[in-house]
Design a protein around this motif. Structure first.
Motif, mmCIF file in Angstrom:
data_model
loop_
_atom_site.group_PDB
_atom_site.id
_atom_site.type_symbol
_atom_site.label_atom_id
_atom_site.label_comp_id
_atom_site.label_asym_id
_atom_site.label_seq_id
_atom_site.Cartn_x
_atom_site.Cartn_y
_atom_site.Cartn_z
ATOM 1 N N GLY A 79 60.063 12.556 96.827
ATOM 2 C CA GLY A 79 58.646 12.727 96.751
ATOM 3 C C GLY A 79 58.115 13.411 95.569
ATOM 4 N N PRO A 80 57.106 13.999 95.962
ATOM 5 C CA PRO A 80 56.114 14.378 94.618
ATOM 6 C C PRO A 80 57.036 15.576 93.896
ATOM 7 N N ILE A 81 56.884 15.397 92.673
ATOM 8 C CA ILE A 81 57.555 16.532 91.901
ATOM 9 C C ILE A 81 56.843 17.820 92.105
ATOM 10 N N LYS A 82 57.675 18.857 92.321
ATOM 11 C CA LYS A 82 56.860 20.168 92.865
ATOM 12 C C LYS A 82 56.700 20.727 91.196
ATOM 13 N N ALA A 83 55.998 21.836 91.205
ATOM 14 C CA ALA A 83 55.711 22.520 90.084
ATOM 15 C C ALA A 83 56.945 23.091 89.556
ATOM 16 N N ALA A 84 57.888 23.555 90.156
ATOM 17 C CA ALA A 84 59.070 24.303 89.969
ATOM 18 C C ALA A 84 60.109 23.220 89.331
ATOM 19 N N GLY A 85 60.024 21.882 89.878
ATOM 20 C CA GLY A 85 60.877 20.960 89.440
ATOM 21 C C GLY A 85 61.939 20.788 90.492
ATOM 22 N N ASN A 86 61.985 19.620 91.034
ATOM 23 C CA ASN A 86 63.110 19.312 91.873
ATOM 24 C C ASN A 86 64.465 19.368 91.152
ATOM 25 N N LYS A 87 65.468 19.534 91.782
ATOM 26 C CA LYS A 87 66.751 19.925 91.100
ATOM 27 C C LYS A 87 67.536 18.709 91.408
ATOM 28 N N LEU A 88 68.593 18.424 90.602
ATOM 29 C CA LEU A 88 69.599 17.458 91.128
ATOM 30 C C LEU A 88 70.777 18.232 91.645
ATOM 31 N N THR A 89 71.588 17.984 92.674
ATOM 32 C CA THR A 89 72.694 18.510 92.968
ATOM 33 C C THR A 89 73.906 17.602 92.699
ATOM 34 N N PHE A 90 74.953 17.932 91.847
ATOM 35 C CA PHE A 90 76.069 17.119 91.506
ATOM 36 C C PHE A 90 77.113 17.214 92.506
ATOM 37 N N GLY A 91 77.678 16.193 92.966
ATOM 38 C CA GLY A 91 79.101 16.251 93.596
ATOM 39 C C GLY A 91 80.200 16.648 92.578
ATOM 40 N N GLY A 92 81.279 16.933 93.145
ATOM 41 C CA GLY A 92 82.441 17.465 92.215
ATOM 42 C C GLY A 92 83.027 16.485 91.431
ATOM 43 N N GLY A 93 82.676 15.211 91.474
ATOM 44 C CA GLY A 93 83.194 14.378 90.461
ATOM 45 C C GLY A 93 84.414 13.448 91.258
ATOM 46 N N THR A 94 84.614 12.151 90.870
ATOM 47 C CA THR A 94 85.779 11.369 91.168
ATOM 48 C C THR A 94 86.331 10.846 89.781
ATOM 49 N N ARG A 95 87.406 11.218 89.564
ATOM 50 C CA ARG A 95 88.201 10.644 88.298
ATOM 51 C C ARG A 95 88.948 9.341 88.748
ATOM 52 N N VAL A 96 88.412 8.345 87.988
ATOM 53 C CA VAL A 96 88.952 6.818 88.385
ATOM 54 C C VAL A 96 90.017 6.432 87.201
ATOM 55 N N LEU A 97 91.359 5.981 87.908
ATOM 56 C CA LEU A 97 92.472 5.535 86.911
ATOM 57 C C LEU A 97 92.577 4.090 87.309
ATOM 58 N N VAL A 98 92.521 3.409 86.233
ATOM 59 C CA VAL A 98 92.721 1.956 86.232
ATOM 60 C C VAL A 98 94.178 1.497 85.870
ATOM 61 N N LYS A 99 95.006 1.004 86.505
ATOM 62 C CA LYS A 99 96.493 0.667 86.197
ATOM 63 C C LYS A 99 96.253 -0.893 85.743
ATOM 64 N N PRO A 100 96.928 -1.078 84.502
ATOM 65 C CA PRO A 100 96.890 -2.326 84.055
ATOM 66 C C PRO A 100 97.760 -3.259 85.138
#
Lengths: 118, 117
Positions: free
Chosen positions: A97-118
């Motif tokens: 929605g419309p950007i508020k004066a204070a600024g909308n924030k992004l909230t990050f997940g904890g992350g997923t580390r991907v390993l690709v095996k040959p």
């Protein structure tokens, strides 16, 4: 308030097999959702974004994600993993929605580390 | 495109010194820039929101006198870590949001690795 949970901290796949990274979110408003990838010691690269248009979103490098409001999910998939896909992936939510004066924030997940095996 | 640069990409300093990190939007104007901190194998944590021409808004628990933010123009924000200590060692990442953006899409810089000895 908004939050995001990445259900797997690590995912290991073989090259050429499908990849599934799971993400659930909560948001007080209709959210914008993003997937970013981060290679070691690098900044973040946007893979794809959902901003209330089509629920199936196609991104770069063969990735796609589906927004499911009923399940509050935004899982990331790729049909065939490549060695270069080994990296950290972040699911991110922001109130839409419309950007508020204070600024909308992004909230990050904890992350997923991907390993690709040959 | 929407390119954000950071300078320096890495810095090593002695304890007690101050370090300045620059964040520039190269091909767009950004009224709002954000500063994040990332510890090894962890996610990004928002430190502060920087608006051009006004004071930054700091997240709870972030010391504003230690992490000085200046957003002097629509293309430049700086983060100064004052009297740095080893616990300030981290990966600092900035992002920028386009002027008049409707959605909160942010474009990220490549990050700055700070090591305090």
């Amino acid at each position: 308030a908004q939050s995001v949970t990445q259900l797997d901290s690590h995912v290991s796949v073989s090259e050429g097999t499908p990849v599934l990274l799971r993400c659930n979110y909560s948001s007080s408003y209709s959210p914008s959702l993003f997937w970013y990838v981060q290679h070691p010691n690098k900044g973040l690269q946007l893979l794809l974004k959902y901003t209330s248009a089509a629920t199936l979103v196609k991104g770069i490098n063969g990735f796609e994600a589906e927004f499911k409001k009923s399940e509050t999910s935004f899982h990331l998939t790729k049909p065939s993993a490549h060695m270069s896909d080994a990296a950290e992936y972040f699911c991110v939510v922001s109130d839409q929605g419309p950007i508020k004066a204070a600024g909308n924030k992004l909230t990050f997940g904890g992350g997923t580390r991907v390993l690709v095996k040959p | 495109g929407a390119v954000v640069s950071q300078h320096p990409s890495w810095v090593i300093c002695k304890s007690g010194t101050s370090v300045k990190i620059e964040c520039r939007s190269l091909d767009f104007q950004a009224t709002t820039m954000f500063w994040y901190r990332q510890f090894p194998k962890q996610s990004l944590m928002l430190m502060a929101t920087s608006n051009e021409g006004s004071k930054a808004t700091y997240e709870q628990g972030v010391e504003k006198d230690k992490f000085l933010i200046n957003h002097a123009s629509l293309t430049l924000s700086t983060l100064t870590v004052t009297s740095a200590h080893p616990e300030d060692s981290s990966f600092y990442i900035c992002s920028a949001r386009k002027l008049a953006a409707f959605y909160n899409e942010q474009f990220f810089g490549p990050g700055t690795r700070l090591t305090v000895l």
